[in-house]
Scaffold this motif. Structure first.
Motif, PDB file in Angstrom:
ATOM      1  N   ARG A 272       0.819  -1.205   0.000  1.00 26.00           N
ATOM      2  CA  ARG A 272       0.000   0.000   0.000  1.00 26.00           C
ATOM      3  C   ARG A 272       0.855   1.258   0.000  1.00 26.00           C
ATOM      4  O   ARG A 272       0.539   2.247  -0.642  1.00 26.00           O
ATOM      5  CB  ARG A 272      -0.941   0.043   1.193  1.00 26.00           C
ATOM      6  CG  ARG A 272      -1.954   1.149   1.015  1.00 26.00           C
ATOM      7  CD  ARG A 272      -2.870   1.387   2.167  1.00 26.00           C
ATOM      8  NE  ARG A 272      -3.799   2.443   1.831  1.00 26.00           N
ATOM      9  CZ  ARG A 272      -3.496   3.735   1.890  1.00 26.00           C
ATOM     10  NH1 ARG A 272      -2.309   4.127   2.278  1.00 26.00           N
ATOM     11  NH2 ARG A 272      -4.394   4.635   1.550  1.00 26.00           N
ATOM     12  N   PHE A 276       0.199   4.084  -2.887  1.00 26.79           N
ATOM     13  CA  PHE A 276      -0.445   5.376  -2.676  1.00 26.79           C
ATOM     14  C   PHE A 276       0.435   6.432  -2.031  1.00 26.79           C
ATOM     15  O   PHE A 276       0.151   7.607  -2.119  1.00 26.79           O
ATOM     16  CB  PHE A 276      -1.728   5.194  -1.861  1.00 26.79           C
ATOM     17  CG  PHE A 276      -2.757   4.403  -2.606  1.00 26.79           C
ATOM     18  CD1 PHE A 276      -3.483   4.993  -3.629  1.00 26.79           C
ATOM     19  CD2 PHE A 276      -2.957   3.066  -2.322  1.00 26.79           C
ATOM     20  CE1 PHE A 276      -4.423   4.258  -4.341  1.00 26.79           C
ATOM     21  CE2 PHE A 276      -3.895   2.331  -3.023  1.00 26.79           C
ATOM     22  CZ  PHE A 276      -4.624   2.934  -4.046  1.00 26.79           C
TER      23      PHE A 276
ATOM     24  N   LEU B 120      -6.640  -4.017  -4.491  1.00 28.11           N
ATOM     25  CA  LEU B 120      -6.695  -2.590  -4.185  1.00 28.11           C
ATOM     26  C   LEU B 120      -6.455  -1.698  -5.397  1.00 28.11           C
ATOM     27  O   LEU B 120      -7.233  -0.792  -5.672  1.00 28.11           O
ATOM     28  CB  LEU B 120      -5.705  -2.264  -3.070  1.00 28.11           C
ATOM     29  CG  LEU B 120      -5.947  -0.939  -2.359  1.00 28.11           C
ATOM     30  CD1 LEU B 120      -7.262  -0.962  -1.623  1.00 28.11           C
ATOM     31  CD2 LEU B 120      -4.822  -0.639  -1.394  1.00 28.11           C
ATOM     32  N   SER B 121      -5.392  -1.988  -6.164  1.00 28.09           N
ATOM     33  CA  SER B 121      -5.102  -1.078  -7.281  1.00 28.09           C
ATOM     34  C   SER B 121      -6.141  -1.219  -8.381  1.00 28.09           C
ATOM     35  O   SER B 121      -6.562  -0.221  -8.964  1.00 28.09           O
ATOM     36  CB  SER B 121      -3.674  -1.283  -7.803  1.00 28.09           C
ATOM     37  OG  SER B 121      -3.340  -2.639  -7.872  1.00 28.09           O
ATOM     38  N   PHE B 124      -9.305   0.508  -7.210  1.00 27.42           N
ATOM     39  CA  PHE B 124      -9.111   1.956  -7.241  1.00 27.42           C
ATOM     40  C   PHE B 124      -9.453   2.504  -8.624  1.00 27.42           C
ATOM     41  O   PHE B 124     -10.160   3.504  -8.764  1.00 27.42           O
ATOM     42  CB  PHE B 124      -7.661   2.263  -6.880  1.00 27.42           C
ATOM     43  CG  PHE B 124      -7.348   3.724  -6.789  1.00 27.42           C
ATOM     44  CD1 PHE B 124      -7.825   4.477  -5.734  1.00 27.42           C
ATOM     45  CD2 PHE B 124      -6.574   4.345  -7.763  1.00 27.42           C
ATOM     46  CE1 PHE B 124      -7.542   5.827  -5.646  1.00 27.42           C
ATOM     47  CE2 PHE B 124      -6.290   5.698  -7.681  1.00 27.42           C
ATOM     48  CZ  PHE B 124      -6.773   6.434  -6.614  1.00 27.42           C
ATOM     49  N   GLU B 125      -8.995   1.781  -9.657  1.00 24.23           N
ATOM     50  CA  GLU B 125      -9.293   2.202 -11.026  1.00 24.23           C
ATOM     51  C   GLU B 125     -10.792   2.115 -11.315  1.00 24.23           C
ATOM     52  O   GLU B 125     -11.380   3.042 -11.878  1.00 24.23           O
ATOM     53  CB  GLU B 125      -8.516   1.311 -12.009  1.00 24.23           C
ATOM     54  CG  GLU B 125      -8.560   1.800 -13.432  1.00 24.23           C
ATOM     55  CD  GLU B 125      -8.159   0.719 -14.435  1.00 24.23           C
ATOM     56  OE1 GLU B 125      -8.272  -0.476 -14.090  1.00 24.23           O
ATOM     57  OE2 GLU B 125      -7.750   1.066 -15.545  1.00 24.23           O
ATOM     58  N   ARG B 128     -12.671   4.910  -9.553  1.00 19.65           N
ATOM     59  CA  ARG B 128     -12.502   6.192 -10.245  1.00 19.65           C
ATOM     60  C   ARG B 128     -13.284   6.217 -11.549  1.00 19.65           C
ATOM     61  O   ARG B 128     -13.854   7.235 -11.927  1.00 19.65           O
ATOM     62  CB  ARG B 128     -11.018   6.451 -10.514  1.00 19.65           C
ATOM     63  CG  ARG B 128     -10.289   6.894  -9.250  1.00 19.65           C
ATOM     64  CD  ARG B 128      -9.444   8.107  -9.512  1.00 19.65           C
ATOM     65  NE  ARG B 128      -8.405   7.809 -10.477  1.00 19.65           N
ATOM     66  CZ  ARG B 128      -7.171   8.288 -10.396  1.00 19.65           C
ATOM     67  NH1 ARG B 128      -6.826   9.073  -9.402  1.00 19.65           N
ATOM     68  NH2 ARG B 128      -6.286   7.996 -11.315  1.00 19.65           N
ATOM     69  N   PHE B 133     -15.107   7.771  -6.346  1.00 23.59           N
ATOM     70  CA  PHE B 133     -14.037   8.069  -5.400  1.00 23.59           C
ATOM     71  C   PHE B 133     -14.501   9.116  -4.392  1.00 23.59           C
ATOM     72  O   PHE B 133     -15.162  10.087  -4.750  1.00 23.59           O
ATOM     73  CB  PHE B 133     -12.782   8.556  -6.135  1.00 23.59           C
ATOM     74  CG  PHE B 133     -11.621   8.785  -5.218  1.00 23.59           C
ATOM     75  CD1 PHE B 133     -10.957   7.712  -4.652  1.00 23.59           C
ATOM     76  CD2 PHE B 133     -11.235  10.071  -4.876  1.00 23.59           C
ATOM     77  CE1 PHE B 133      -9.904   7.910  -3.771  1.00 23.59           C
ATOM     78  CE2 PHE B 133     -10.179  10.274  -4.004  1.00 23.59           C
ATOM     79  CZ  PHE B 133      -9.514   9.193  -3.454  1.00 23.59           C
ATOM     80  N   SER B 138     -18.658   4.017  -2.791  1.00 25.58           N
ATOM     81  CA  SER B 138     -17.456   3.248  -3.137  1.00 25.58           C
ATOM     82  C   SER B 138     -17.219   2.171  -2.076  1.00 25.58           C
ATOM     83  O   SER B 138     -16.756   1.075  -2.384  1.00 25.58           O
ATOM     84  CB  SER B 138     -16.250   4.171  -3.238  1.00 25.58           C
ATOM     85  OG  SER B 138     -15.883   4.647  -1.957  1.00 25.58           O
ATOM     86  N   SER B 142     -17.345  -1.799  -2.618  1.00 26.24           N
ATOM     87  CA  SER B 142     -16.147  -2.629  -2.437  1.00 26.24           C
ATOM     88  C   SER B 142     -16.310  -3.644  -1.312  1.00 26.24           C
ATOM     89  O   SER B 142     -15.693  -4.701  -1.335  1.00 26.24           O
ATOM     90  CB  SER B 142     -14.922  -1.750  -2.199  1.00 26.24           C
ATOM     91  OG  SER B 142     -15.133  -0.895  -1.098  1.00 26.24           O
ATOM     92  N   THR B 213      -8.479   4.121   1.763  1.00 24.90           N
ATOM     93  CA  THR B 213      -7.987   4.377   0.423  1.00 24.90           C
ATOM     94  C   THR B 213      -9.005   5.082  -0.471  1.00 24.90           C
ATOM     95  O   THR B 213      -8.646   5.901  -1.298  1.00 24.90           O
ATOM     96  CB  THR B 213      -7.579   3.042  -0.235  1.00 24.90           C
ATOM     97  OG1 THR B 213      -6.715   2.341   0.651  1.00 24.90           O
ATOM     98  CG2 THR B 213      -6.856   3.280  -1.542  1.00 24.90           C
ATOM     99  N   PHE B 214     -10.289   4.766  -0.288  1.00 34.52           N
ATOM    100  CA  PHE B 214     -11.283   5.257  -1.241  1.00 34.52           C
ATOM    101  C   PHE B 214     -12.001   6.525  -0.791  1.00 34.52           C
ATOM    102  O   PHE B 214     -12.867   7.032  -1.498  1.00 34.52           O
ATOM    103  CB  PHE B 214     -12.308   4.164  -1.558  1.00 34.52           C
ATOM    104  CG  PHE B 214     -11.681   2.927  -2.163  1.00 34.52           C
ATOM    105  CD1 PHE B 214     -10.593   3.029  -3.028  1.00 34.52           C
ATOM    106  CD2 PHE B 214     -12.169   1.664  -1.879  1.00 34.52           C
ATOM    107  CE1 PHE B 214     -10.001   1.906  -3.571  1.00 34.52           C
ATOM    108  CE2 PHE B 214     -11.585   0.531  -2.417  1.00 34.52           C
ATOM    109  CZ  PHE B 214     -10.494   0.652  -3.266  1.00 34.52           C
TER     110      PHE B 214
END
Lengths: 315, 276
Positions: A272, A276, B120-121, B124-125, B128, B133, B138, B142, B213-214
Motif C-alpha cells: 500500500r 499510494f 486494491l489497485s 481503485f481504477e 474512479r 471516489f 465506493s 467494495s 484508500t477510497f
C-alpha cells in the motif's frame, strides 16, 4: 411421454432461472473481485502511476526483476525480488503469522477447554471472551497504543510494579519491541475467534467416550492426548488455516500501531505504501500480486488436502 | 469422585485470568475516556473521575457525528444489499441442480480468501471509472468482496438443509421462483439471515483498508479511519482522552450487539468453518 417432455421443459426452465438468480451476485463479484485482481496483475507488468493509470504501458517483468548494466561489464539487479526492504517485509509477515497463530491456537485451546466445562457463570465468561473479537481492529490498536505509552502507559506501570522490567519500555517506538507489541494486540484480539472454532469442535465429541475412559480409570491428561486432541484436530486445523490466511494479509494493526518502521512492515503495508504514498503504482501492484500468489497457493493446497465436499451430495 | 479443592481453585483462577485479560483493555479505555487534563496522565486502576468533557468535545465537533452516520449508513446498506444478492443466489445454488454448481460455489468461496490488498489497485481504477471516489457508495460497493462469499456460503448450506417438500407444493400450484423465495423460504430463513446480517454489519463497521484508500475528506470518512488519523501537532499533543471517547462510542454498539446475539454470532462464525 407428454409428461416427460413437460418435465424436461420444467427442469430447463429451472436451470435458466438458476442463472438468472445467480447473475446479480456473479456480476457483482466479477466487478469487485475478479476484474480488479486481473487489473492488479496487469499493472504489475506496466509503468502505471497513480495519476496516469489509464496510460499504463507494458514493460515486462521490470517491476519484479531487472538487470541494469552499467556499461562497464558490471551492473546491478533492480526490482521487487532484489529489494531487501521487500524481503524484510516478507520475513516480518511470515514471522508474525507463525508466532501469532501459534499463540492463538494455544490460548484458544485453553479457553475452549474451560468453556467446555459446565460451571456457574459460563455464559458470562463466554460473553466476556467475545469482547476483544467485537472491538474494531483500529480501536483495539489505539487502546493498546495508549496502554503501551512509554510514559503514561498502564502496561509499563504494571510490569514495573511486578518487577518484570526495571525502566519504562517504549513498546511501539523501539524497533526491538515493536513486533512484540503488534503480536500482543493481535493475539489478544483474535484468540476469541480461535477459541470459538475449537469449542465448536469440542462440542461435537460424543460424551460417552469420556464416560468410558472414566470407567476404565484413564488419567485426564492421557484422555486429552489420546482422545480429545485427535478428535478435535480437524476443527483446529481449519481454524489454523483460516487464521494463517488472515495473518498473512495483516495491515490495520501495523498501520496504526507502528507506522514506518522496518521492524514491523508487512507485505500488505509495503504494497500500500508503494501504491499510494510513494507513487509507485506499478511496483506496489507487483507486491500485491506476489502476496496474492502466496495466499492462493496455501488455499489451493489446503482445499486439495482436505478434499472439501462442496456439492453437498452426502447430505 | 469430586474434584479436589485445589483443582477447583486452579480452575477458577484460570477463569479469572481469562475474563480479566479479555475485559481489561476496554475497561481501561472507558476509564481514560472519563478523565481530563492532568488526571489523564496518572495511571489509575480504578475509576477516579466521571468527567464527560471528552465525549462533549467529540460530539460538539460536528464532523464526528457525520462520520458516525457514515459508518451506520455504509454498514446498513452493505447488509441489505448483500443479503438480497445472497438469498437469490443461495436459492439457485441449493435448490436447483445444474452443471458446474460445485465449481461455482468453490469459486465464490475462494473470493473470501482474497487478500484485500491484491484487488486494491484494480478496485481503485474501477471506483474512479464509476466516479465513486470519495463517496460512501465506493465503500458499499467494495465491501461486497468480503460480505458476499460468506453470506452466500452460509445461506446456501442453510437452504440446502431445508426439506424438499416445502417447495414442492408451491411448484405444483404454479408459483414462480421469486414467489417461492419470498413466501416459502424467507419466513424460514430469518435465523440464518439475522446471523449473516450481523456478521456482515460488524465486518463493514470495522473495515479499514478500503475506507482509508477510497475516501479522502474528513466528512466522508468512516469512524475507524477517523480514529486512526486523529493526531496532535506533535507526539506529546495526541488527544488520548478524545480518542478513547470516540473508541468507546464506536465500540459500545458492537459490544451490545455481540452480548445480545451471542449465540447467533457464535453459530454463524462456526458455520462457515466447521461445515466446510
Amino acid at each position: 411421454m407428454a409428461g416427460k417432455t413437460a418435465q424436461s421443459r420444467l427442469s430447463r426452465n429451472r436451470t435458466r432461472s438458476a442463472w438468472l438468480f445467480l447473475a446479480p451476485m456473479l456480476v457483482t463479484l466479477f466487478v469487485v473481485a475478479a476484474w480488479p485482481l486481473g487489473r492488479t496483475v496487469w499493472f504489475s507488468f506496466t509503468d502505471a502511476s497513480l495519476d496516469l493509470i489509464s496510460q499504463a504501458r507494458w514493460v515486462g517483468i521490470r517491476n519484479y526483476l531487472e538487470w541494469v548494466d552499467w556499461g562497464d561489464g558490471t551492473g546491478q539487479y533492480y526490482g521487487l525480488l532484489a529489494d531487501p526492504r521487500w524481503w524484510r517485509s516478507v520475513w516480518n509477515t511470515v514471522r508474525f503469522a507463525v508466532v501469532s497463530v501459534s499463540f492463538e491456537t494455544l490460548f484458544g485451546l485453553v479457553i475452549a477447554l474451560v468453556l467446555n466445562q459446565s460451571f456457574r457463570g459460563r455464559g458470562l465468561v463466554r460473553a466476556a471472551v467475545l469482547i476483544p473479537w467485537a472491538i474494531p481492529t483500529i480501536v483495539s490498536a489505539k487502546m493498546w497504543a495508549w496502554m503501551m505509552h512509554d510514559q503514561f502507559g498502564i502496561l509499563n506501570d504494571m510490569f514495573m510494579r511486578l518487577g518484570l522490567i526495571s525502566e519504562p519500555v517504549a513498546w511501539t517506538a523501539s524497533p526491538d519491541t515493536a513486533m512484540i507489541a503488534i503480536l500482543i494486540v493481535d493475539i489478544w484480539k483474535t484468540t476469541p475467534f480461535m477459541a470459538l472454532l475449537i469449542l465448536a469442535g469440542l462440542q461435537m465429541v460424543p460424551q460417552d467416550i469420556y464416560e468410558a475412559a472414566k470407567l476404565d480409570g484413564v488419567p485426564p491428561t492421557r484422555v486429552f492426548r489420546k482422545i480429545t486432541l485427535p478428535l478435535i484436530m480437524p476443527a483446529v486445523l481449519v481454524a489454523v488455516v483460516f487464521r494463517a490466511l488472515d495473518a498473512l494479509r495483516v495491515f490495520d494493526i501495523v498501520y496504526v500501531l507502528t507506522p514506518n518502521t522496518d521492524a514491523t512492515r508487512t507485505m500488505s503495508v509495503y504494497a500500500r505504501e508503494n501504491l499510494f504514498d510513494f507513487d509507485q503504482f506499478a511496483y506496489g501492484s507487483a507486491a500485491s500480486t506476489l502476496l496474492f500468489l502466496v495466499i492462493a497457493l496455501i488455499t489451493i493446497s489446503f482445499i486439495l488436502a482436505t478434499r472439501m465436499d462442496l456439492e453437498g451430495n452426502t447430505t | 469422585m469430586k474434584p479436589g479443592i485445589w483443582q477447583r481453585i486452579g480452575f477458577y483462577a484460570i477463569v479469572i485470568v481469562i475474563v480479566t485479560q479479555a475485559v481489561f483493555p476496554f475497561y481501561y479505555a472507558i476509564l481514560t475516556s472519563l478523565e481530563d487534563g492532568q488526571a489523564l496522565f496518572e495511571v489509575n486502576y480504578l475509576p477516579k473521575a466521571l468527567n464527560l468533557t471528552n465525549y462533549r468535545a467529540m460530539l460538539a465537533e460536528g464532523v464526528f457525528g457525520k462520520q458516525m452516520l457514515n459508518s451506520v449508513f455504509v454498514a446498513s446498506v452493505v447488509v441489505v444489499v448483500s443479503l438480497f444478492l445472497a438469498v437469490t443466489a443461495a436459492f439457485a445454488l441449493s435448490r436447483i441442480r445444474f452443471r458446474g454448481r460445485g465449481l461455482l460455489l468453490l469459486t465464490v468461496l475462494s473470493v473470501s480468501m482474497f487478500p484485500q490488498i491484491a484487488v486494491l489497485s484494480g478496485l481503485f481504477e474501477v471506483i474512479r471509472f464509476f466516479g465513486l471516489f470519495n463517496s460512501l457508495w465506493s465503500l458499499v460497493f467494495s465491501y461486497m468482496i468480503f460480505t458476499l462469499p460468506f453470506t452466500v456460503w452460509v445461506l446456501t448450506t442453510f437452504m440446502r438443509n431445508l426439506p424438499v417438500e416445502i417447495e414442492e407444493a408451491a411448484i405444483m400450484d404454479g408459483a414462480s421462483s421469486l414467489t417461492i423465495i419470498r413466501r416459502v423460504f424467507l419466513p424460514l430463513m430469518w435465523p440464518a439471515m439475522v446471523t449473516t446480517g450481523l456478521l456482515a454489519f460488524i465486518h463493514a463497521w470495522n473495515e479499514f483498508l478500503f475506507a482509508l484508500t477510497f475516501t479522502s475528506t474528513d466528512s466522508q470518512r468512516t469512524v475507524p479511519v477517523a480514529i486512526a488519523l486523529v493526531s496532535g501537532r506533535s507526539e506529546f499533543e495526541i488527544p488520548w482522552g478524545n480518542i478513547m471517547a470516540a473508541s468507546v462510542i464506536v465500540t459500545l454498539p458492537l459490544v451490545a450487539l455481540v452480548l445480545i446475539f451471542q449465540r447467533r454470532i457464535v453459530s454463524g462464525l462456526t458455520a462457515g468453518a466447521v461445515k466446510g
